[in-house]
Every structure is written in structure tokens, then in C-alpha cells.
Design a protein around this motif. Structure first.
Motif, PDB file in Angstrom:
ATOM      1  N   ASP A  55       0.815  -1.216   0.000  1.00 25.84           N
ATOM      2  CA  ASP A  55       0.000   0.000   0.000  1.00 25.84           C
ATOM      3  C   ASP A  55       0.853   1.272   0.000  1.00 25.84           C
ATOM      4  O   ASP A  55       0.450   2.301   0.552  1.00 25.84           O
ATOM      5  N   TYR A  56       2.038   1.218  -0.626  1.00 29.54           N
ATOM      6  CA  TYR A  56       2.826   2.449  -0.754  1.00 29.54           C
ATOM      7  C   TYR A  56       2.078   3.466  -1.614  1.00 29.54           C
ATOM      8  O   TYR A  56       2.302   4.672  -1.513  1.00 29.54           O
ATOM      9  N   CYS A  57       1.192   2.959  -2.460  1.00 28.79           N
ATOM     10  CA  CYS A  57       0.201   3.764  -3.147  1.00 28.79           C
ATOM     11  C   CYS A  57      -1.062   2.910  -3.171  1.00 28.79           C
ATOM     12  O   CYS A  57      -0.996   1.710  -2.882  1.00 28.79           O
ATOM     13  N   PRO A  58      -2.227   3.455  -3.484  1.00 19.18           N
ATOM     14  CA  PRO A  58      -3.472   2.701  -3.302  1.00 19.18           C
ATOM     15  C   PRO A  58      -3.478   1.338  -3.999  1.00 19.18           C
ATOM     16  O   PRO A  58      -3.310   1.233  -5.206  1.00 19.18           O
ATOM     17  N   GLY A  59      -3.608   0.276  -3.194  1.00 17.09           N
ATOM     18  CA  GLY A  59      -3.755  -1.071  -3.717  1.00 17.09           C
ATOM     19  C   GLY A  59      -2.518  -1.689  -4.301  1.00 17.09           C
ATOM     20  O   GLY A  59      -2.607  -2.700  -4.994  1.00 17.09           O
ATOM     21  N   SER A  60      -1.347  -1.131  -4.020  1.00 19.23           N
ATOM     22  CA  SER A  60      -0.134  -1.637  -4.661  1.00 19.23           C
ATOM     23  C   SER A  60       0.945  -1.961  -3.645  1.00 19.23           C
ATOM     24  O   SER A  60       1.079  -1.304  -2.610  1.00 19.23           O
ATOM     25  N   THR A  61       1.734  -3.009  -3.954  1.00 21.75           N
ATOM     26  CA  THR A  61       2.904  -3.379  -3.179  1.00 21.75           C
ATOM     27  C   THR A  61       4.136  -3.072  -4.017  1.00 21.75           C
ATOM     28  O   THR A  61       4.217  -3.454  -5.179  1.00 21.75           O
ATOM     29  N   ARG A  62       5.109  -2.411  -3.420  1.00 16.61           N
ATOM     30  CA  ARG A  62       6.246  -1.916  -4.186  1.00 16.61           C
ATOM     31  C   ARG A  62       7.175  -3.031  -4.680  1.00 16.61           C
ATOM     32  O   ARG A  62       7.674  -2.989  -5.812  1.00 16.61           O
ATOM     33  N   THR A  63       7.402  -4.055  -3.849  1.00 13.31           N
ATOM     34  CA  THR A  63       8.393  -5.080  -4.194  1.00 13.31           C
ATOM     35  C   THR A  63       7.914  -6.446  -3.734  1.00 13.31           C
ATOM     36  O   THR A  63       7.389  -6.583  -2.627  1.00 13.31           O
ATOM     37  N   VAL A  64       8.108  -7.454  -4.582  1.00 13.39           N
ATOM     38  CA  VAL A  64       7.707  -8.833  -4.294  1.00 13.39           C
ATOM     39  C   VAL A  64       8.873  -9.752  -4.648  1.00 13.39           C
ATOM     40  O   VAL A  64       9.500  -9.588  -5.695  1.00 13.39           O
ATOM     41  N   ALA A  65       9.167 -10.720  -3.783  1.00 17.35           N
ATOM     42  CA  ALA A  65      10.251 -11.674  -4.044  1.00 17.35           C
ATOM     43  C   ALA A  65       9.791 -13.090  -3.738  1.00 17.35           C
ATOM     44  O   ALA A  65       9.019 -13.308  -2.797  1.00 17.35           O
ATOM     45  N   PHE A  66      10.280 -14.051  -4.507  1.00 18.78           N
ATOM     46  CA  PHE A  66      10.006 -15.466  -4.230  1.00 18.78           C
ATOM     47  C   PHE A  66      10.980 -16.342  -5.015  1.00 18.78           C
ATOM     48  O   PHE A  66      11.733 -15.860  -5.872  1.00 18.78           O
ATOM     49  N   LEU A  67      10.970 -17.634  -4.707  1.00 19.78           N
ATOM     50  CA  LEU A  67      11.814 -18.634  -5.353  1.00 19.78           C
ATOM     51  C   LEU A  67      10.955 -19.511  -6.257  1.00 19.78           C
ATOM     52  O   LEU A  67       9.885 -19.949  -5.867  1.00 19.78           O
ATOM     53  N   THR A  68      11.444 -19.782  -7.457  1.00 14.20           N
ATOM     54  CA  THR A  68      10.706 -20.636  -8.378  1.00 14.20           C
ATOM     55  C   THR A  68      11.690 -21.474  -9.187  1.00 14.20           C
ATOM     56  O   THR A  68      12.827 -21.699  -8.754  1.00 14.20           O
ATOM     57  N   ALA A  69      11.284 -21.955 -10.348  1.00 13.37           N
ATOM     58  CA  ALA A  69      12.130 -22.808 -11.162  1.00 13.37           C
ATOM     59  C   ALA A  69      11.777 -22.640 -12.620  1.00 13.37           C
ATOM     60  O   ALA A  69      10.708 -22.121 -12.964  1.00 13.37           O
TER      61      ALA A  69
END
Length: 249
Positions: free
Chosen positions: A127-141
């Protein structure tokens, strides 16, 4: 492109420290992708790490009802916190202010069967702005055996699913983990966000790092809104990626 940075000096400082014997990251491909295939109904919310809400096309999350309690190792980066994914035998560090999801969280972008998901989920700037996340991280393949091709392919897929944009990938560059045990390839995929909401970013970067595994490539993903305060740049993404290591509680 981002300005030059002193990441090589940063690596040299930490490689000089004593470390435990190296282990190779696991053959994560089949396990991660099989779990992703099982998530047949995934909520989608651009920029939100809430599994219940929002409109496409960014982050989705699916968690179990009873998150398991796990032992969390110490960070290798001072002032950071650990994201542990024990069933992937992997851990990495993120800045201390980031939110780390329970270890059994499955999250990513899109909706099955066209989805990109994984574990080791962490976010910053919800919510750094309405309805949004600034950064997302995860592990995949990825299926690709070549890590440069895998990092590029996953970057393009994340850009398409998360930002509805094809993105433009920079050439892959080698990046080794701090413990010296994991040699991989780093790619930054950049693009623009169509019709951003007021106060939200108009640009993004998807940072990916891939290393070979038995079934393809092990891939780390960071999707970041850029051009806004506290946005994660390429140097910061490399710092996070360099902390990847086997999970050792």
C-alpha cells in the motif's frame, strides 16, 4: 540502465569471512512446478500481498490454514532478515523492514494454468500507493538448463503476468553467492506500467537470478515498482540474490 555500482567490492568483503562447507542448491524445478500446478484457484491482485483481494494483474498468494513453525537461520547480510524455504532447502536475506510470509506460502503472478508461483515469499511497501505493493520476491524454477536463458525467460514471464508488459531484458551477467558456492546469472527486465494509479510507479524492473539444477534451473525473482521512493534498484537486488544459500537451521 541503472548507474554503475560497487557490488564487486561488496562481494569481496563478505567472501573474506569464514564460511561453512558449500552445498549445491537442490533440484528444485520439478518440486516447485508441481506445487504450482496444484494451485488451481489463485487469487490475483496487482501489487497486493493479500490472497483475497484486488484486480489483476500482479501478486497472488495461496497459504495453508496452519503455517508451520520453522527454525530460522541467522542472516548473512548485516541488518537484514532471513526468508527460509526449508522444503526447497534454500534461504536468502531481505532488508529488515520487509514482510516475510510463512514458509508454506505459495505465491506469485497470474492465474493457473498461466501462472508463475513459488515459495520463499517476501514483500516490501504494501500500500505504498493505493492497492499496490512496491516489491515482491520469491523462489521458483524453470525448465531451461542454461541459467542465462532461464533468468531471461522467467523475467519475461513475470513482466507479462505482473505488469501486462513484454519488458526488455538486459544481457545476462554472472553473479556468485556470497559463500562462493552458487554461480548463477542475473538479468534485469525493465518496462513501463500502463495507466498507473495516482502516486504509483510508472516503471518497473523484474530482477531474476538463475543457477543450474538437475531438472532445469533454480530461479530467484524480484518484481519491483521503480522510480518511486525506496524502490529496489539492481544493486539492491544483487545484494539480496547474493545471499542465497542452502537452508541450515
Amino acid at each position: 540502465m541503472p548507474p554503475p555500482h560497487d557490488f564487486d567490492a561488496f562481494l569481496a568483503t563478505y567472501r573474506a569471512r569464514p564460511s561453512t562447507p558449500n552445498r549445491t542448491l537442490p533440484a528444485a524445478g520439478a518440486a516447485v512446478l508441481a506445487f504450482a500446478a496444484a494451485a488451481t484457484a489463485v487469487a490475483v491482485a496487482r501489487g497486493s500481498d493479500d490472497p483475497e483481494g484486488g484486480a489483476p494483474p500482479l501478486v497472488s498468494a495461496l497459504t495453508s490454514d496452519a503455517p508451520a513453525s520453522i527454525a530460522v537461520p541467522s542472516p548473512v547480510l548485516p541488518g537484514y532478515r532471513v526468508v527460509a524455504a526449508p522444503d526447497r532447502d534454500a534461504a536468502y536475506d531481505v532488508p529488515a523492514g520487509w514482510h516475510v510470509a510463512p514458509a508454506d506460502t505459495v505465491a506469485g503472478f497470474g492465474r493457473a494454468p498461466d501462472a508463475l508461483t513459488g515459495k520463499g515469499y517476501a514483500t516490501d511497501g504494501r500500500d505504498y500507493c493505493p492497492g499496490s505493493t512496491r516489491t515482491v520476491a520469491f523462489l521458483t524454477a524453470a525448465d531451461e538448463q542454461d541459467p542465462a536463458a532461464a533468468a531471461t525467460a522467467i523475467g519475461a514471464k513475470a513482466a507479462r503476468l505482473a505488469y501486462a508488459d513484454p519488458g526488455a531484458a538486459a544481457p545476462a551477467e554472472p553473479l556468485r553467492s556470497l559463500d562462493g558456492g552458487q554461480q548463477g546469472m542475473f538479468v534485469e527486465t525493465r518496462g513501463r506500467i500502463a495507466r498507473p494509479a495516482p502516486g504509483c510507479a510508472a516503471e518497473y524492473s523484474v530482477y531474476t537470478w538463475a543457477a543450474p539444477s538437475t531438472n532445469g534451473s533454480f530461479v530467484m525473482v524480484i518484481a519491483a515498482d521503480t522510480g518511486v521512493p525506496q524502490a529496489l534498484d539492481a544493486a539492491g537486488a544483487k545484494r539480496v540474490f547474493s545471499s542465497i544459500r542452502p537452508y541450515e537451521p
